[in-house]
Scaffold this motif. Structure first.
Motif, short mmCIF file in Angstrom:
data_model
loop_
_atom_site.label_atom_id
_atom_site.label_comp_id
_atom_site.label_asym_id
_atom_site.label_seq_id
_atom_site.Cartn_x
_atom_site.Cartn_y
_atom_site.Cartn_z
N ALA A 189 7.90 -75.20 134.17
CA ALA A 189 6.75 -74.41 134.61
C ALA A 189 5.47 -74.78 133.87
O ALA A 189 5.50 -75.06 132.67
CB ALA A 189 7.02 -72.93 134.38
N ASP A 190 4.36 -74.76 134.58
CA ASP A 190 3.05 -74.81 133.93
C ASP A 190 2.69 -73.42 133.42
O ASP A 190 2.02 -73.28 132.41
CB ASP A 190 1.97 -75.29 134.91
CG ASP A 190 2.12 -76.75 135.29
OD1 ASP A 190 2.64 -77.55 134.47
OD2 ASP A 190 1.73 -77.10 136.42
N LYS A 191 3.16 -72.39 134.14
CA LYS A 191 2.86 -71.00 133.78
C LYS A 191 3.92 -70.11 134.41
O LYS A 191 4.38 -70.38 135.52
CB LYS A 191 1.46 -70.62 134.32
CG LYS A 191 1.07 -69.18 134.13
CD LYS A 191 0.73 -68.90 132.67
CE LYS A 191 0.22 -67.48 132.46
NZ LYS A 191 1.24 -66.54 132.02
N MET A 192 4.30 -69.06 133.70
CA MET A 192 5.19 -68.05 134.26
C MET A 192 4.35 -66.83 134.62
O MET A 192 3.63 -66.31 133.78
CB MET A 192 6.27 -67.64 133.24
CG MET A 192 7.34 -68.69 132.98
SD MET A 192 8.34 -69.13 134.43
CE MET A 192 8.95 -67.53 134.96
N ASN A 193 4.43 -66.40 135.86
CA ASN A 193 3.80 -65.15 136.28
C ASN A 193 4.88 -64.07 136.28
O ASN A 193 5.89 -64.19 136.98
CB ASN A 193 3.22 -65.25 137.69
CG ASN A 193 1.95 -66.08 137.75
OD1 ASN A 193 1.40 -66.25 138.83
ND2 ASN A 193 1.45 -66.59 136.65
N ILE A 194 4.68 -63.04 135.47
CA ILE A 194 5.63 -61.95 135.36
C ILE A 194 4.87 -60.67 135.65
O ILE A 194 3.85 -60.40 135.01
CB ILE A 194 6.27 -61.92 133.96
CG1 ILE A 194 6.97 -63.25 133.68
CG2 ILE A 194 7.24 -60.74 133.83
CD1 ILE A 194 7.43 -63.43 132.25
N ALA A 195 5.36 -59.89 136.63
CA ALA A 195 4.61 -58.70 137.02
C ALA A 195 5.51 -57.66 137.67
O ALA A 195 6.48 -57.99 138.34
CB ALA A 195 3.51 -59.08 138.00
N SER A 196 5.13 -56.42 137.47
CA SER A 196 5.73 -55.29 138.17
C SER A 196 4.60 -54.63 138.95
O SER A 196 3.74 -53.98 138.36
CB SER A 196 6.34 -54.30 137.17
OG SER A 196 6.74 -53.14 137.82
N ILE A 197 4.57 -54.83 140.25
CA ILE A 197 3.47 -54.31 141.07
C ILE A 197 3.93 -53.03 141.77
O ILE A 197 3.46 -51.96 141.45
CB ILE A 197 3.01 -55.36 142.11
CG1 ILE A 197 2.68 -56.70 141.42
CG2 ILE A 197 1.81 -54.84 142.89
CD1 ILE A 197 1.54 -56.69 140.45
N GLY A 198 4.81 -53.13 142.73
CA GLY A 198 5.41 -51.97 143.36
C GLY A 198 4.58 -51.27 144.42
O GLY A 198 4.88 -50.14 144.78
N ASN A 199 3.53 -51.90 144.93
CA ASN A 199 2.75 -51.26 145.98
C ASN A 199 3.49 -51.25 147.31
O ASN A 199 3.38 -50.29 148.08
CB ASN A 199 1.40 -51.96 146.14
CG ASN A 199 0.54 -51.84 144.91
OD1 ASN A 199 0.78 -51.02 144.04
ND2 ASN A 199 -0.47 -52.68 144.82
N MET A 200 4.23 -52.30 147.62
CA MET A 200 4.97 -52.39 148.87
C MET A 200 6.41 -51.88 148.71
O MET A 200 6.96 -51.33 149.64
CB MET A 200 5.01 -53.85 149.36
CG MET A 200 3.65 -54.44 149.65
SD MET A 200 2.83 -53.66 151.04
CE MET A 200 3.81 -54.25 152.39
N VAL A 201 6.99 -52.13 147.55
CA VAL A 201 8.36 -51.71 147.24
C VAL A 201 8.27 -50.83 145.99
O VAL A 201 8.09 -51.34 144.90
CB VAL A 201 9.29 -52.92 146.98
CG1 VAL A 201 10.67 -52.47 146.55
CG2 VAL A 201 9.37 -53.81 148.21
#
Length: 138
Positions: A75-87
């Motif tokens: 990876a060049d970058k890891m995107n890690i996120a907890s959004i939860g708007n749709m689920v």
């Protein structure tokens, strides 16, 4: 209340296995190596709803996954996120990003329609990730 995976996650993802706390899924989109951790606790929407030991375990599982994905997929970058708007069910995305991917540098959400993996690609990715994560994954 019993844990049940949200229908949208069940529809959009492929089950990989389980850690101590979380179920590990692979998003069925071949444009990005994209994995999702889902704590197997009923009714969760936010990380703060976990107990302190569960939050620590979530961070450990997330870090372990991210480090291994970054190494495995270079990876060049890891995107890690907890959004939860749709689920609304608590889940944490782990997306391997490259400066050459078609959404770079923007987020991947809603950018392009998913391109599902072929059955062969699914089998190859599952073998690759399960071999990499070793005996920590059930």
């Amino acid at each position: 209340m019993t844990f049940q995976l949200h229908p949208r996650l069940r529809q959009d993802c492929i089950e990989v296995g389980r850690f101590e706390l979380c179920q590990l899924l692979m998003m069925n989109d071949s444009q990005y190596p994209w994995f999702i951790l889902v704590p197997e606790k009923a009714g969760l929407r936010e990380i703060y709803q976990l107990t302190k030991p569960e939050r620590e375990l979530l961070l450990e599982e997330s870090s372990y996954l991210a480090e291994n994905l970054a190494t495995l997929y270079k990876a060049d970058k890891m995107n890690i996120a907890s959004i939860g708007n749709m689920v609304p069910q608590l889940h944490i995305h782990h997306i391997v990003r490259y400066q050459t991917d078609k959404a770079w540098p923007a987020p991947v959400w809603g950018k392009f329609d998913a391109i599902p993996y072929t059955p062969q690609q699914i089998a190859e990715n599952l073998t690759l990730i399960k071999d990499r994560l070793g005996n920590r994954l059930n």
